[in-house]
Design a protein around this motif. Structure first.
Motif, PDB file in Angstrom:
ATOM      1  N   THR A 114       0.837  -1.201   0.000  1.00 55.51           N
ATOM      2  CA  THR A 114       0.000   0.000   0.000  1.00 55.51           C
ATOM      3  C   THR A 114       0.870   1.248   0.000  1.00 55.51           C
ATOM      4  O   THR A 114       1.815   1.363   0.796  1.00 55.51           O
ATOM      5  CB  THR A 114      -0.916   0.022   1.243  1.00 55.51           C
ATOM      6  N   LEU A 115       0.543   2.173  -0.878  1.00 52.60           N
ATOM      7  CA  LEU A 115       1.150   3.504  -0.819  1.00 52.60           C
ATOM      8  C   LEU A 115       0.304   4.348   0.127  1.00 52.60           C
ATOM      9  O   LEU A 115      -0.880   4.563  -0.121  1.00 52.60           O
ATOM     10  CB  LEU A 115       1.191   4.144  -2.200  1.00 52.60           C
ATOM     11  N   ARG A 116       0.911   4.798   1.205  1.00 51.88           N
ATOM     12  CA  ARG A 116       0.185   5.580   2.199  1.00 51.88           C
ATOM     13  C   ARG A 116       0.404   7.063   1.948  1.00 51.88           C
ATOM     14  O   ARG A 116       1.536   7.501   1.752  1.00 51.88           O
ATOM     15  CB  ARG A 116       0.677   5.229   3.606  1.00 51.88           C
ATOM     16  N   ILE A 117      -0.672   7.821   1.994  1.00 47.67           N
ATOM     17  CA  ILE A 117      -0.581   9.281   1.913  1.00 47.67           C
ATOM     18  C   ILE A 117      -1.061   9.847   3.242  1.00 47.67           C
ATOM     19  O   ILE A 117      -2.181   9.583   3.689  1.00 47.67           O
ATOM     20  CB  ILE A 117      -1.424   9.838   0.751  1.00 47.67           C
ATOM     21  N   ASP A 118      -0.205  10.595   3.881  1.00 49.86           N
ATOM     22  CA  ASP A 118      -0.477  11.166   5.199  1.00 49.86           C
ATOM     23  C   ASP A 118      -1.376  12.387   5.048  1.00 49.86           C
ATOM     24  O   ASP A 118      -0.965  13.405   4.495  1.00 49.86           O
ATOM     25  CB  ASP A 118       0.859  11.550   5.845  1.00 49.86           C
ATOM     26  N   VAL A 119      -2.615  12.286   5.524  1.00 50.80           N
ATOM     27  CA  VAL A 119      -3.557  13.407   5.402  1.00 50.80           C
ATOM     28  C   VAL A 119      -3.986  13.904   6.787  1.00 50.80           C
ATOM     29  O   VAL A 119      -5.085  14.438   6.949  1.00 50.80           O
ATOM     30  CB  VAL A 119      -4.783  13.024   4.541  1.00 50.80           C
ATOM     31  N   ARG A 120      -3.114  13.740   7.771  1.00 50.29           N
ATOM     32  CA  ARG A 120      -3.422  14.275   9.104  1.00 50.29           C
ATOM     33  C   ARG A 120      -3.654  15.784   9.025  1.00 50.29           C
ATOM     34  O   ARG A 120      -2.954  16.495   8.314  1.00 50.29           O
ATOM     35  CB  ARG A 120      -2.272  13.985  10.071  1.00 50.29           C
ATOM     36  N   GLY A 121      -4.659  16.245   9.750  1.00 51.06           N
ATOM     37  CA  GLY A 121      -4.995  17.668   9.750  1.00 51.06           C
ATOM     38  C   GLY A 121      -5.884  18.080   8.589  1.00 51.06           C
ATOM     39  O   GLY A 121      -6.273  19.249   8.499  1.00 51.06           O
ATOM     40  N   LYS A 122      -6.216  17.141   7.721  1.00 50.99           N
ATOM     41  CA  LYS A 122      -7.058  17.443   6.560  1.00 50.99           C
ATOM     42  C   LYS A 122      -8.381  16.688   6.670  1.00 50.99           C
ATOM     43  O   LYS A 122      -8.525  15.780   7.497  1.00 50.99           O
ATOM     44  CB  LYS A 122      -6.332  17.060   5.263  1.00 50.99           C
ATOM     45  N   SER A 123      -9.347  17.073   5.838  1.00 45.47           N
ATOM     46  CA  SER A 123     -10.651  16.412   5.787  1.00 45.47           C
ATOM     47  C   SER A 123     -10.757  15.601   4.507  1.00 45.47           C
ATOM     48  O   SER A 123     -10.334  16.054   3.439  1.00 45.47           O
ATOM     49  CB  SER A 123     -11.784  17.442   5.849  1.00 45.47           C
ATOM     50  N   VAL A 124     -11.331  14.404   4.627  1.00 48.22           N
ATOM     51  CA  VAL A 124     -11.503  13.496   3.489  1.00 48.22           C
ATOM     52  C   VAL A 124     -12.999  13.337   3.243  1.00 48.22           C
ATOM     53  O   VAL A 124     -13.747  12.937   4.140  1.00 48.22           O
ATOM     54  CB  VAL A 124     -10.847  12.134   3.775  1.00 48.22           C
ATOM     55  N   LEU A 125     -13.443  13.661   2.029  1.00 51.17           N
ATOM     56  CA  LEU A 125     -14.871  13.665   1.698  1.00 51.17           C
ATOM     57  C   LEU A 125     -15.108  12.933   0.383  1.00 51.17           C
ATOM     58  O   LEU A 125     -14.196  12.796  -0.441  1.00 51.17           O
ATOM     59  CB  LEU A 125     -15.393  15.092   1.527  1.00 51.17           C
ATOM     60  N   PRO A 126     -16.366  12.526   0.123  1.00 51.22           N
ATOM     61  CA  PRO A 126     -16.696  12.047  -1.216  1.00 51.22           C
ATOM     62  C   PRO A 126     -16.521  13.173  -2.234  1.00 51.22           C
ATOM     63  O   PRO A 126     -16.665  14.365  -1.901  1.00 51.22           O
ATOM     64  CB  PRO A 126     -18.181  11.658  -1.106  1.00 51.22           C
ATOM     65  N   GLY A 127     -16.202  12.828  -3.460  1.00 56.22           N
ATOM     66  CA  GLY A 127     -16.181  13.834  -4.516  1.00 56.22           C
ATOM     67  C   GLY A 127     -17.517  14.549  -4.592  1.00 56.22           C
ATOM     68  O   GLY A 127     -18.576  13.932  -4.467  1.00 56.22           O
ATOM     69  N   LEU A 128     -17.472  15.863  -4.785  1.00 53.87           N
ATOM     70  CA  LEU A 128     -18.702  16.648  -4.852  1.00 53.87           C
ATOM     71  C   LEU A 128     -19.387  16.438  -6.197  1.00 53.87           C
ATOM     72  O   LEU A 128     -18.743  16.171  -7.215  1.00 53.87           O
ATOM     73  CB  LEU A 128     -18.381  18.130  -4.642  1.00 53.87           C
ATOM     74  N   ILE A 129     -20.705  16.573  -6.195  1.00 54.98           N
ATOM     75  CA  ILE A 129     -21.521  16.411  -7.399  1.00 54.98           C
ATOM     76  C   ILE A 129     -22.301  17.701  -7.619  1.00 54.98           C
ATOM     77  O   ILE A 129     -22.915  18.227  -6.688  1.00 54.98           O
ATOM     78  CB  ILE A 129     -22.482  15.215  -7.250  1.00 54.98           C
ATOM     79  N   ASP A 130     -22.251  18.225  -8.830  1.00 50.51           N
ATOM     80  CA  ASP A 130     -22.984  19.446  -9.186  1.00 50.51           C
ATOM     81  C   ASP A 130     -24.115  19.052 -10.137  1.00 50.51           C
ATOM     82  O   ASP A 130     -23.871  18.598 -11.249  1.00 50.51           O
ATOM     83  CB  ASP A 130     -22.043  20.449  -9.860  1.00 50.51           C
TER      84      ASP A 130
END
Length: 452
Positions: A67-83
């Motif tokens: 697994t390639l890990r990406i450190d996203v501490r301090g950030k928010s992870v959301l579903p892609g937005l839909i318009d």
């Protein structure tokens, strides 16, 4: 020279190790999964290919070795937005008539549509509904799907069906009818050409609505209607129109409570598009600098950038904003009516109408919905989970959970504390592929992603 060679060797080793990884994990961020529930802190979103394998608390998810890990501490992870309401042919120019004359009707759309698509993806939009373009948009949709153009997945209506011709807009945008029989014929034509949804515009009779809905539903195609006046809304309800666009945007005085209740009880999807005049106008009065940014200048060809800047001069005098002060006064009640009634509300922006740029329309619309009574969590869920359901894609899109498509955005901030943090999209994952801005915040992004 030796240092350069060594740096290149390290880069090569890292690139090869990235390519060898089978899984990708976003580790340590605050997970907002699309449901109206509290976020998960110190989370993991694990992906393989274009699918989510798991999403939840870090201590409950086993991350495989490959697994390639990406450190996203301090950030928010959301579903892609839909318009659920945008226009790929537009970029926010101040005046429609002048714009179409400048670009030669439809001549420069092959140049303009990719710019709009890139701006939307950069803003965190991974799926979008275009409600009004020439049928040439079908090729742009295919090009995005094939990876030739960065942009969201497109759902398109092609030209709208109307009894009133809109002057100043090229004929390729509108199918003008004068009978229900013609309305049905044009609906059949659009579906045969490959559109995903049908858009109905102005001046239509009840029988026109019924004729189009009958044809569309025979082909399992949904009908979206451009609605403002009470009588048109009543016709749309009776005919079985699937999605109501613009109602609640304060173009009209507040609606009768009986009508609001009827729509809410029937769970008819409502896409309000409230920010595109009512919030954009005062925001621009307060900060006209938003009309001239380095990013806009980089995105637009030089002649278009100059033309756009000229079109913004004395913008308060533009025809598009003629009634906006009245609309702002209506909005004190009108923009809240469907929210307070707990109607089935999705999110659309009407981007890129005048001054309503693709690069920021979605977060401004969500901000306007929060101003009008939604919680940030409800607004985010409306733009993700609910929008996916309205599209009939709830089984694959809209939430972050195992089995769903890996459409994900990472935001540098907490949008539950301040919904306006959604303007700080750090990077985007669409169909499991990673896109990043010009200045990537994490070294891994430049190795495995693509700039948009």
């Amino acid at each position: 020279m030796g240092c350069l060679r060594q740096a290149f060797f390290i880069f090569l080793l890292f690139s090869q190790s990235v390519a060898a990884k089978e899984h990708l994990a976003l580790v340590g961020g605050m997970l907002i999964d699309g449901y109206e529930v509290p976020p998960i802190h110190d989370s993991v979103v694990l992906m393989k290919g274009n699918k989510i394998v798991a999403a939840g608390p870090r201590h409950k998810i086993v991350i495989p070795e490959d697994t390639l890990r990406i450190d996203v501490r301090g950030k928010s992870v959301l579903p892609g937005l839909i318009d659920l309401h945008m226009h790929l042919d537009l970029l926010g120019h101040g005046d429609y008539d002048r714009y179409y004359k400048f670009i030669g009707g439809t001549k420069r759309l092959p140049e303009i549509m990719p710019i709009a698509a890139k701006q939307m993806l950069r803003a965190g939009i991974t799926t979008a509904v275009d409600l009004g373009s020439p049928l040439s948009i079908l090729q742009v949709k295919e090009d995005i799907h094939a990876g030739k153009i960065p942009g969201p997945k497109l759902v398109v209506s092609g030209p709208w069906i109307t009894r009133i011709k809109l002057e100043g807009v090229p004929d390729e945008y509108q199918l003008v009818i004068d009978s229900p029989k013609q309305a049905a014929k044009q609906a059949e034509y659009l579906i045969s050409q490959g559109v995903d949804v049908i858009k109905l515009w102005l001046g239509l009779t009840l029988d026109d609505y019924k004729a189009v809905v009958k044809v569309a539903h025979k082909h399992n195609v949904k009908v979206h209607a451009h609605l403002y006046k009470v009588k048109a809304i009543e016709h749309a309800i009776e005919a079985g129109v699937d999605v109501f666009q613009h109602v609640g945007s304060a173009k009209m005085p507040p609606y009768p409570e009986k009508l609001i209740r009827r729509i809410a009880e029937a769970r008819i999807p409502v896409i309000q598009t409230i920010s595109h005049r009512i919030w954009i106008y005062p925001a621009t009065l307060n900060n006209p600098g938003r009309l001239n940014t380095p990013q806009m200048q980089r995105d637009l060809p030089a002649d278009l950038f100059t033309e756009f800047q000229e079109s913004f001069e004395q913008f308060h005098r533009l025809a598009y904003f003629h009634d906006t002060p009245d609309e702002i006064r209506h909005a004190v009640i009108n923009a809240r009516q469907f929210i307070d009634a707990n109607a089935y509300i999705g999110v659309g922006t009407d981007a890129a109408s005048p001054l309503n740029f693709h690069s920021e329309a979605i977060w401004r619309e969500l901000s306007a919905l929060v101003d009008s009574g939604m919680t940030p969590l409800r607004a985010i869920s409306a733009a993700t989970k609910t929008n996916a359901e309205i599209l009939g894609k709830g089984a694959s899109l809209g939430t972050l959970e195992a089995g769903k498509t890996a459409d994900i955005i990472v935001v540098d901030g907490d949008p539950l504390f301040d919904i306006n943090m959604l303007k700080y999209v750090d990077f985007v994952i669409k169909d499991g592929k990673l896109w990043y801005a010009d200045k990537p915040s994490l070294p891994e992004l430049t190795q495995m992603g693509r700039p948009f």
